[in-house]
Design a protein around this motif. Structure first.
Motif, PDB file in Angstrom:
ATOM      1  N   LEU A 148     -55.628 -32.417 -35.711  1.00 19.74           N
ATOM      2  CA  LEU A 148     -56.528 -31.511 -34.882  1.00 19.74           C
ATOM      3  C   LEU A 148     -56.481 -30.228 -35.233  1.00 19.74           C
ATOM      4  O   LEU A 148     -57.226 -29.412 -35.149  1.00 19.74           O
ATOM      5  CB  LEU A 148     -55.942 -31.846 -33.283  1.00 19.74           C
ATOM      6  CG  LEU A 148     -56.094 -33.140 -32.838  1.00 19.74           C
ATOM      7  CD1 LEU A 148     -55.751 -33.025 -31.511  1.00 19.74           C
ATOM      8  CD2 LEU A 148     -57.627 -33.709 -33.003  1.00 19.74           C
ATOM      9  N   THR A 149     -55.403 -30.059 -36.065  1.00 21.37           N
ATOM     10  CA  THR A 149     -54.952 -28.722 -36.589  1.00 21.37           C
ATOM     11  C   THR A 149     -56.371 -27.974 -37.290  1.00 21.37           C
ATOM     12  O   THR A 149     -56.561 -26.727 -36.990  1.00 21.37           O
ATOM     13  CB  THR A 149     -53.995 -28.684 -37.595  1.00 21.37           C
ATOM     14  OG1 THR A 149     -52.660 -29.267 -37.032  1.00 21.37           O
ATOM     15  CG2 THR A 149     -53.551 -27.131 -37.952  1.00 21.37           C
ATOM     16  N   THR A 150     -56.944 -28.663 -38.163  1.00 23.72           N
ATOM     17  CA  THR A 150     -58.110 -27.740 -38.799  1.00 23.72           C
ATOM     18  C   THR A 150     -59.136 -27.616 -38.017  1.00 23.72           C
ATOM     19  O   THR A 150     -59.698 -26.633 -37.961  1.00 23.72           O
ATOM     20  CB  THR A 150     -58.713 -29.115 -40.081  1.00 23.72           C
ATOM     21  OG1 THR A 150     -57.566 -29.118 -40.887  1.00 23.72           O
ATOM     22  CG2 THR A 150     -59.754 -28.427 -40.989  1.00 23.72           C
ATOM     23  N   GLY A 151     -59.494 -28.569 -37.081  1.00 24.86           N
ATOM     24  CA  GLY A 151     -60.500 -28.260 -36.104  1.00 24.86           C
ATOM     25  C   GLY A 151     -60.161 -27.115 -35.265  1.00 24.86           C
ATOM     26  O   GLY A 151     -61.056 -26.260 -34.715  1.00 24.86           O
ATOM     27  N   LEU A 152     -58.910 -26.998 -34.918  1.00 29.86           N
ATOM     28  CA  LEU A 152     -58.442 -25.842 -33.868  1.00 29.86           C
ATOM     29  C   LEU A 152     -58.603 -24.762 -34.607  1.00 29.86           C
ATOM     30  O   LEU A 152     -58.921 -23.753 -34.153  1.00 29.86           O
ATOM     31  CB  LEU A 152     -57.219 -26.385 -33.177  1.00 29.86           C
ATOM     32  CG  LEU A 152     -57.076 -27.291 -32.288  1.00 29.86           C
ATOM     33  CD1 LEU A 152     -55.772 -27.767 -31.695  1.00 29.86           C
ATOM     34  CD2 LEU A 152     -58.061 -27.274 -31.154  1.00 29.86           C
ATOM     35  N   PHE A 153     -58.320 -24.661 -35.815  1.00 28.70           N
ATOM     36  CA  PHE A 153     -58.197 -23.428 -36.767  1.00 28.70           C
ATOM     37  C   PHE A 153     -59.685 -22.913 -37.031  1.00 28.70           C
ATOM     38  O   PHE A 153     -59.924 -21.601 -36.676  1.00 28.70           O
ATOM     39  CB  PHE A 153     -57.499 -23.830 -38.014  1.00 28.70           C
ATOM     40  CG  PHE A 153     -57.872 -22.574 -39.094  1.00 28.70           C
ATOM     41  CD1 PHE A 153     -56.967 -21.610 -38.823  1.00 28.70           C
ATOM     42  CD2 PHE A 153     -58.538 -22.706 -40.103  1.00 28.70           C
ATOM     43  CE1 PHE A 153     -56.738 -20.485 -39.733  1.00 28.70           C
ATOM     44  CE2 PHE A 153     -58.800 -21.409 -40.904  1.00 28.70           C
ATOM     45  CZ  PHE A 153     -57.651 -20.546 -40.873  1.00 28.70           C
ATOM     46  N   PHE A 154     -60.547 -23.921 -37.092  1.00 24.45           N
ATOM     47  CA  PHE A 154     -62.052 -23.380 -37.177  1.00 24.45           C
ATOM     48  C   PHE A 154     -62.520 -22.926 -36.100  1.00 24.45           C
ATOM     49  O   PHE A 154     -63.235 -21.983 -35.938  1.00 24.45           O
ATOM     50  CB  PHE A 154     -62.819 -24.602 -37.882  1.00 24.45           C
ATOM     51  CG  PHE A 154     -62.874 -24.658 -39.396  1.00 24.45           C
ATOM     52  CD1 PHE A 154     -63.441 -23.696 -40.136  1.00 24.45           C
ATOM     53  CD2 PHE A 154     -62.249 -25.476 -40.090  1.00 24.45           C
ATOM     54  CE1 PHE A 154     -63.518 -23.626 -41.484  1.00 24.45           C
ATOM     55  CE2 PHE A 154     -62.278 -25.583 -41.455  1.00 24.45           C
ATOM     56  CZ  PHE A 154     -62.624 -24.462 -42.220  1.00 24.45           C
ATOM     57  N   MET A 155     -62.157 -23.510 -34.769  1.00 24.07           N
ATOM     58  CA  MET A 155     -62.750 -22.977 -33.592  1.00 24.07           C
ATOM     59  C   MET A 155     -61.932 -21.729 -33.226  1.00 24.07           C
ATOM     60  O   MET A 155     -62.792 -20.677 -32.668  1.00 24.07           O
ATOM     61  CB  MET A 155     -62.232 -24.017 -32.499  1.00 24.07           C
ATOM     62  CG  MET A 155     -62.953 -25.351 -32.321  1.00 24.07           C
ATOM     63  SD  MET A 155     -62.570 -26.307 -31.205  1.00 24.07           S
ATOM     64  CE  MET A 155     -63.878 -27.375 -31.152  1.00 24.07           C
ATOM     65  N   PHE A 156     -60.572 -21.645 -33.677  1.00 22.52           N
ATOM     66  CA  PHE A 156     -60.172 -20.238 -33.365  1.00 22.52           C
ATOM     67  C   PHE A 156     -60.887 -19.192 -34.451  1.00 22.52           C
ATOM     68  O   PHE A 156     -61.203 -17.929 -33.845  1.00 22.52           O
ATOM     69  CB  PHE A 156     -58.642 -20.370 -33.979  1.00 22.52           C
ATOM     70  CG  PHE A 156     -57.998 -18.739 -33.850  1.00 22.52           C
ATOM     71  CD1 PHE A 156     -57.797 -18.061 -32.791  1.00 22.52           C
ATOM     72  CD2 PHE A 156     -57.655 -18.267 -34.946  1.00 22.52           C
ATOM     73  CE1 PHE A 156     -57.162 -17.013 -32.582  1.00 22.52           C
ATOM     74  CE2 PHE A 156     -57.105 -16.850 -35.189  1.00 22.52           C
ATOM     75  CZ  PHE A 156     -56.620 -16.338 -33.969  1.00 22.52           C
ATOM     76  N   LEU A 157     -61.110 -19.436 -35.575  1.00 19.92           N
ATOM     77  CA  LEU A 157     -61.713 -18.480 -36.375  1.00 19.92           C
ATOM     78  C   LEU A 157     -63.308 -18.158 -35.958  1.00 19.92           C
ATOM     79  O   LEU A 157     -63.446 -17.148 -35.929  1.00 19.92           O
ATOM     80  CB  LEU A 157     -62.163 -19.116 -37.767  1.00 19.92           C
ATOM     81  CG  LEU A 157     -60.903 -19.058 -38.879  1.00 19.92           C
ATOM     82  CD1 LEU A 157     -61.219 -19.700 -39.929  1.00 19.92           C
ATOM     83  CD2 LEU A 157     -60.323 -17.582 -39.072  1.00 19.92           C
TER      84      LEU A 157
END
Length: 186
Positions: A148-157
């Motif tokens: 889930l890290t990649t998805g959460l990273f893009f959402m944060f960005l």
């Protein structure tokens, strides 16, 4: 263009190239998995089974691994090609700090999470079906890891880019001239 924005765009250029390479490699990997699934019966159980038995691997596990590889490569290829398109759109706009870019970053994060979950779910089902058909006890863990890290990273960005877009639009707006009651009488 500021030096910071130039550095950010350089990162997006590199990310676009990496995403394109990963997408192509995932497509090649999916093709290799299809080839493996197709060739395994042609090679012959007599030739493959002794090697697998010696290694303690069941034939159903090999089929399961090829199917999981195919599913994983297909899902990751979709994500990589979407990421490549996103980076291209940022480079076209010459900034990630746009409302549309923030929305696209959020969608990319959401798609990443959905693809990760779908890969795990479909892979688990595929391995269970292969084990059922082969009627072998398949104890190997064939599930793809859910990241889930990649998805959460893009959402944060996307939040950072949305904030940057708001700051950018407020900086370009011309403040309205306030009139005082004395100005109205003149």
């Amino acid at each position: 263009m500021s030096k910071s924005l130039s550095n950010i765009l350089t990162v997006f250029k590199v990310a676009r190239i990496v995403a394109k390479v990963v997408g192509i490699l995932c497509i090649v990997g999916a093709g290799g998995c299809i080839l493996g699934i197709a060739m395994l019966p042609l090679v012959g159980v007599a030739m493959v089974s002794p090697m697998l038995n010696e290694a303690g691997v069941e034939l159903a596990s090999v089929y399961g691994a090829c199917i999981v590889g195919l599913i994983t490569c297909a899902g990751e290829a979709v994500f990589a090609l979407m990421a490549e398109r996103y980076c291209g759109n940022v480079l076209t706009a010459q900034t990630p700090f746009t409302e549309e870019g923030a929305k696209e970053s959020f969608r990319l994060g959401l798609v990443s999470i959905i693809i990760s979950l779908a890969i795990s779910l479909v892979s688990g089902i595929a391995v269970a079906v292969v084990a059922l058909i082969a009627s072998e006890a398949n104890e190997a863990n064939m599930g793809a890891s859910v990241s889930l890290t990649t998805g959460l990273f893009f959402m944060f960005l996307s939040l950072v880019f949305r904030h940057g877009a708001e700051l950018r639009s407020s900086a370009t707006e011309v403040p309205a001239v306030e009139r005082t009651p004395d100005d109205a009488q003149q």
